[in-house]
Design a protein around this motif. Structure first.
Motif, PDB file in Angstrom:
ATOM      1  N   ILE A   1     -14.032   8.358   6.419  1.00  0.00           N
ATOM      2  CA  ILE A   1     -12.629   8.429   6.823  1.00  0.00           C
ATOM      3  C   ILE A   1     -12.453   8.081   8.299  1.00  0.00           C
ATOM      4  CG2 ILE A   1     -10.652   9.977   7.107  1.00  0.00           C
ATOM      5  CD1 ILE A   1     -11.593  11.482   4.634  1.00  0.00           C
ATOM      6  N   ASP A   2     -13.258   8.688   9.164  1.00  0.00           N
ATOM      7  CA  ASP A   2     -13.110   8.451  10.598  1.00  0.00           C
ATOM      8  C   ASP A   2     -13.437   7.012  10.983  1.00  0.00           C
ATOM      9  OD1 ASP A   2     -12.343  11.070  10.914  1.00  0.00           O
ATOM     10  OD2 ASP A   2     -14.350  11.779  11.447  1.00  0.00           O
TER      11      ASP A   2
ATOM     12  N   ASP B   1     -11.741   2.718  13.552  1.00  0.00           N
ATOM     13  CA  ASP B   1     -12.487   1.834  14.443  1.00  0.00           C
ATOM     14  C   ASP B   1     -12.532   0.426  13.858  1.00  0.00           C
ATOM     15  OD1 ASP B   1     -14.217   0.494  16.095  1.00  0.00           O
ATOM     16  OD2 ASP B   1     -15.741   2.077  16.111  1.00  0.00           O
ATOM     17  N   PRO B   2     -11.807  -0.547  14.444  1.00  0.00           N
ATOM     18  CA  PRO B   2     -11.789  -1.909  13.886  1.00  0.00           C
ATOM     19  C   PRO B   2     -13.152  -2.578  13.877  1.00  0.00           C
ATOM     20  CG  PRO B   2     -10.761  -1.849  16.066  1.00  0.00           C
ATOM     21  CD  PRO B   2     -10.989  -0.441  15.653  1.00  0.00           C
ATOM     22  N   GLU B   3     -14.033  -2.143  14.746  1.00  0.00           N
ATOM     23  CA  GLU B   3     -15.359  -2.733  14.777  1.00  0.00           C
ATOM     24  C   GLU B   3     -16.185  -2.308  13.564  1.00  0.00           C
ATOM     25  OE1 GLU B   3     -16.362  -4.952  16.927  1.00  0.00           O
ATOM     26  OE2 GLU B   3     -14.423  -4.858  17.968  1.00  0.00           O
ATOM     27  N   VAL B   4     -15.855  -1.161  13.001  1.00  0.00           N
ATOM     28  CA  VAL B   4     -16.622  -0.624  11.880  1.00  0.00           C
ATOM     29  C   VAL B   4     -15.975  -0.963  10.546  1.00  0.00           C
ATOM     30  CG1 VAL B   4     -17.546   1.484  10.822  1.00  0.00           C
ATOM     31  CG2 VAL B   4     -17.491   1.254  13.313  1.00  0.00           C
ATOM     32  N   ARG B   5     -14.650  -0.860  10.467  1.00  0.00           N
ATOM     33  CA  ARG B   5     -13.971  -1.036   9.171  1.00  0.00           C
ATOM     34  C   ARG B   5     -13.922  -2.484   8.721  1.00  0.00           C
ATOM     35  NH1 ARG B   5      -9.002  -0.022  12.322  1.00  0.00           N
ATOM     36  NH2 ARG B   5      -7.812  -1.978  12.414  1.00  0.00           N
ATOM     37  N   GLY B   6     -14.115  -3.426   9.632  1.00  0.00           N
ATOM     38  CA  GLY B   6     -14.032  -4.830   9.257  1.00  0.00           C
ATOM     39  C   GLY B   6     -12.650  -5.393   9.509  1.00  0.00           C
ATOM     40  N   ASP B   7     -12.438  -6.619   9.093  1.00  0.00           N
ATOM     41  CA  ASP B   7     -11.206  -7.353   9.398  1.00  0.00           C
ATOM     42  C   ASP B   7     -10.126  -7.036   8.361  1.00  0.00           C
ATOM     43  OD1 ASP B   7      -9.448  -8.986  10.652  1.00  0.00           O
ATOM     44  OD2 ASP B   7     -10.373 -10.879   9.999  1.00  0.00           O
TER      45      ASP B   7
ATOM     46  N   GLU C   1      -4.794   0.974   7.162  1.00  0.00           N
ATOM     47  CA  GLU C   1      -4.194   1.509   5.942  1.00  0.00           C
ATOM     48  C   GLU C   1      -4.960   1.079   4.699  1.00  0.00           C
ATOM     49  OE1 GLU C   1      -0.756   0.776   8.875  1.00  0.00           O
ATOM     50  OE2 GLU C   1      -2.655  -0.171   8.296  1.00  0.00           O
ATOM     51  N   LEU C   2      -5.433  -0.153   4.687  1.00  0.00           N
ATOM     52  CA  LEU C   2      -6.200  -0.641   3.546  1.00  0.00           C
ATOM     53  C   LEU C   2      -7.566   0.013   3.488  1.00  0.00           C
ATOM     54  CD1 LEU C   2      -6.541  -2.516   1.143  1.00  0.00           C
ATOM     55  CD2 LEU C   2      -7.218  -4.342   2.723  1.00  0.00           C
ATOM     56  N   CYS C   3      -8.164   0.248   4.653  1.00  0.00           N
ATOM     57  CA  CYS C   3      -9.461   0.927   4.697  1.00  0.00           C
ATOM     58  C   CYS C   3      -9.353   2.323   4.089  1.00  0.00           C
ATOM     59  CB  CYS C   3      -9.945   1.002   6.145  1.00  0.00           C
ATOM     60  SG  CYS C   3     -11.501   1.887   6.377  1.00  0.00           S
ATOM     61  N   LEU C   4      -8.327   3.072   4.469  1.00  0.00           N
ATOM     62  CA  LEU C   4      -8.139   4.421   3.937  1.00  0.00           C
ATOM     63  C   LEU C   4      -7.837   4.379   2.445  1.00  0.00           C
ATOM     64  CD1 LEU C   4      -6.023   5.948   6.833  1.00  0.00           C
ATOM     65  CD2 LEU C   4      -8.391   6.514   6.249  1.00  0.00           C
TER      66      LEU C   4
ATOM     67  N   LEU D   1       0.830  -1.204   0.000  1.00  0.00           N
ATOM     68  CA  LEU D   1       0.000   0.000   0.000  1.00  0.00           C
ATOM     69  C   LEU D   1       0.866   1.257   0.000  1.00  0.00           C
ATOM     70  CD1 LEU D   1      -2.434  -1.166   2.835  1.00  0.00           C
ATOM     71  CD2 LEU D   1      -2.855  -1.321   0.374  1.00  0.00           C
ATOM     72  N   SER D   2       0.248   2.373  -0.415  1.00  0.00           N
ATOM     73  CA  SER D   2       0.915   3.670  -0.347  1.00  0.00           C
ATOM     74  C   SER D   2       0.074   4.614   0.502  1.00  0.00           C
ATOM     75  CB  SER D   2       1.105   4.256  -1.750  1.00  0.00           C
ATOM     76  OG  SER D   2      -0.154   4.552  -2.344  1.00  0.00           O
TER      77      SER D   2
END
Length: 567
Positions: free
Chosen positions: A241-242, A246-252, A256-259, A185-186
């Motif tokens: 973005i926010d 939160d790991p409970e919201v972004r998933g497993d 960095e990958l979520c963003l 990732l970048s």
């Protein structure tokens, strides 16, 4: 049919005067061992050139990011065990390089990224990498070679500006099942940069969320850099973005990958951030070391309605020593444009040439005369750019020159009245260089040659006429000219095709295969040089009787026409 000895000689060899005469000496840049295609970008007054390579030879491969046990990769390779050990044969090395190059296009998050474009300082026979925002890591004990770097302007021999990606680095993650995963990732997409004496500084946009987005195009002697970037983000992705924190919201998945998913794919495109960024001109003021002192932005030509969600843009492409920048801005209106190759017009958002000075955005040209316009260049006396006008039902770009003192504009013709013409640079001697169509045909894509236009004398010259007649290079696009009238040009050359390791491609007979390539070359004025007369003369062929070989005559005429069209 009989020919005299003189006539036979005339059909075999044409005579041209001043065989070695020319006004410019052509000097190829020494980058053919780095990549098969390379492109000139800018030239400083001391002759230092900035150039960009494409798909360099012998890129490094990170073996730790390849799964040599996967069936799909095994099926691609001819010798898996040797490849696993890093001992690639040519076929397998080519396969892996192509796989990694496609990772960028496929938006992969697990494969190593390879840069498509890198840039260099070139001085004589020497060249030095312009790394942009790339970094040195332990993996190769060198730069990651994952960063696209496009250097665009040079000030002296040690200061350059351009645009760069962020390096692609590995992020290790253990998922909820305990499985170890590695992502590549970048931290951000394109960002402007300046390099001063070997030290690189990122030129961030006013909007910095998700890493921001910016591009730098030109620098003046007062260390002001003109470009554009994000001033605001909007759209549904911004609200997410926010949630990535939160790991409970972004998933497993790692944060960095979520963003990254919001930045690059949240809007369904590979450049989602760019699509959701309000892009406006940026003028970065630097100190002598390249550190950013201040950033000034400019508005559109109009103020959109509060509920208008269209992504209007304005950009700056050049700046003179007085701090006046030029570029384009959307007007909030649409215009119907019929592009070459299309049988009907399509509505496009209207962009018009603009000037940015003292906090004010000013439209340059009368809108009723042009469908679109764009200001690309400026010196202390003139603004230069393109206008799109319709002729015979087709819209093409042509040249405009705006006089800053008189506030008047002229529209010089290219090589013919409807030639598409694009200026690339102007020097302090009021000489413009660029590319212009040389064939007045109905083809969608017309042949183009490099030109030089002197505003003061109104001379429009094909640069191919200023070099030797027997040159193997066809000068296609002149991209910059310094104040000594030295020019850097992108030229077309028939050269041997090369493998990914830089070795020539051989056919079954062991012969090299020739392909059209793009070479960056430098044109250096020859003191008291004279134009090489490339107009060939054919002796009158003596014949007896009534018979005549019209096929031979046609061949001779075709050869003459081809040579004349080249120049």
């Amino acid at each position: 049919m009989k020919f005299s000895r003189l006539a036979v000689a005339a059909t075999i060899a044409f005579s041209a005067s001043s065989i070695n005469a020319a006004q410019y000496r052509l000097e190829p840049l020494p980058l053919d061992t780095v990549s098969i295609n390379h492109f000139a970008q800018a030239i400083a007054d001391d002759g230092t050139v900035v150039a960009t390579t494409q798909n360099e030879f012998n890129p490094p491969i990170d073996l730790t990011l390849l799964d040599f046990d996967s069936e799909s990769l095994i099926n691609l390779l001819t010798d898996v065990d040797a490849a696993r050990a890093g001992n690639f044969n040519l076929a397998d090395y080519t396969t892996l390089v192509n796989l990694l190059l496609s990772a960028r296009a496929n938006n992969s998050v697990t494969l190593q990224r390879l840069a498509e474009f890198r840039s260099y300082f070139v001085t004589g026979a020497e060249y030095d990498l312009i790394p942009g925002l790339d970094i040195v890591t332990e993996t190769f004990d060198d730069y990651t070679n994952s960063v696209n770097v496009r250097a665009r302007d040079i000030l002296g021999s040690s200061t350059v500006v351009g645009s760069s990606d962020a390096p692609y680095l590995t992020v290790d993650y253990v998922n909820a099942d305990g499985d170890e995963q590695t992502f590549v990732l970048s931290d951000h997409i394109t960002r402007g940069f300046v390099e001063v004496n070997g030290v690189t500084t990122g030129l961030t946009s006013v909007e910095t969320r998700l890493g921001g987005y910016s591009e730098a195009y030109a620098i003046n002697s007062n260390m002001q850099v003109a470009g554009f970037g994000a001033t605001e983000l909007y759209g549904s992705g911004v609200d997410l973005i926010d949630t990535c924190a939160d790991p409970e919201v972004r998933g497993d998945i790692p944060e960095e990958l979520c963003l990254r998913n919001i930045r690059e794919t949240g809007a369904g495109t590979t450049n989602a951030l760019r699509a959701s960024a309000r892009t406006r001109p940026h003028i970065w003021q630097l100190d002598v070391n390249g550190a950013v002192i201040n950033v000034e932005t400019y508005d559109l030509l109009f103020t959109p309605e509060e509920n208008d969600t269209f992504n209007y843009i304005a950009r700056a492409f050049d700046i003179n020593d007085a701090g006046i920048a030029v570029g384009d801005s959307m007007t909030g209106e649409g215009v119907v444009v019929t592009r070459p190759g299309s049988s009907f017009g399509q509505t496009e958002a209207q962009l018009v040439a603009t000037m940015y000075s003292n906090g004010v955005t000013t439209e340059l040209l009368p809108r009723e005369e042009n469908q679109l316009s764009n200001a690309l260049l400026i010196n202390d006396d003139y603004i230069v750019g393109t206008v799109t006008r319709e002729s015979n039902g087709v819209s093409r770009e042509t040249l405009f020159v705006y006089d800053l003192a008189t506030e008047t504009v002229e529209y010089p013709s290219g090589f013919f009245s409807t030639a598409g013409t694009t200026p690339r640079a102007i020097n302090d001697n009021n000489i413009i260089v660029g590319e212009s169509e040389v064939e007045a045909s109905v083809e969608t894509v017309r042949e183009k040659n490099a030109f030089m236009f002197n505003i003061d004398t109104q001379e429009f010259i094909n640069l191919n006429t200023l070099i030797e007649c027997d040159s193997e290079y066809t000068l296609v696009d002149a991209v910059d000219i310094n104040n000594n009238n030295e020019i850097v040009v992108n030229a077309r050359l028939r050269a041997p095709s090369k493998e990914v390791n830089g070795e020539p491609v051989l056919n079954d007979a062991g012969e090299t295969t020739l392909v059209d390539t793009v070479y960056a070359v430098k044109l250096i004025p020859i003191p008291n040089g004279e134009i090489d007369d490339c107009q060939f003369e054919v002796e009158v062929i003596e014949r007896q009787g009534a018979s005549w070989n019209f096929g031979l005559v046609a061949l001779l005429l075709a050869m003459i026409v081809r040579r004349r069209r080249k120049v």
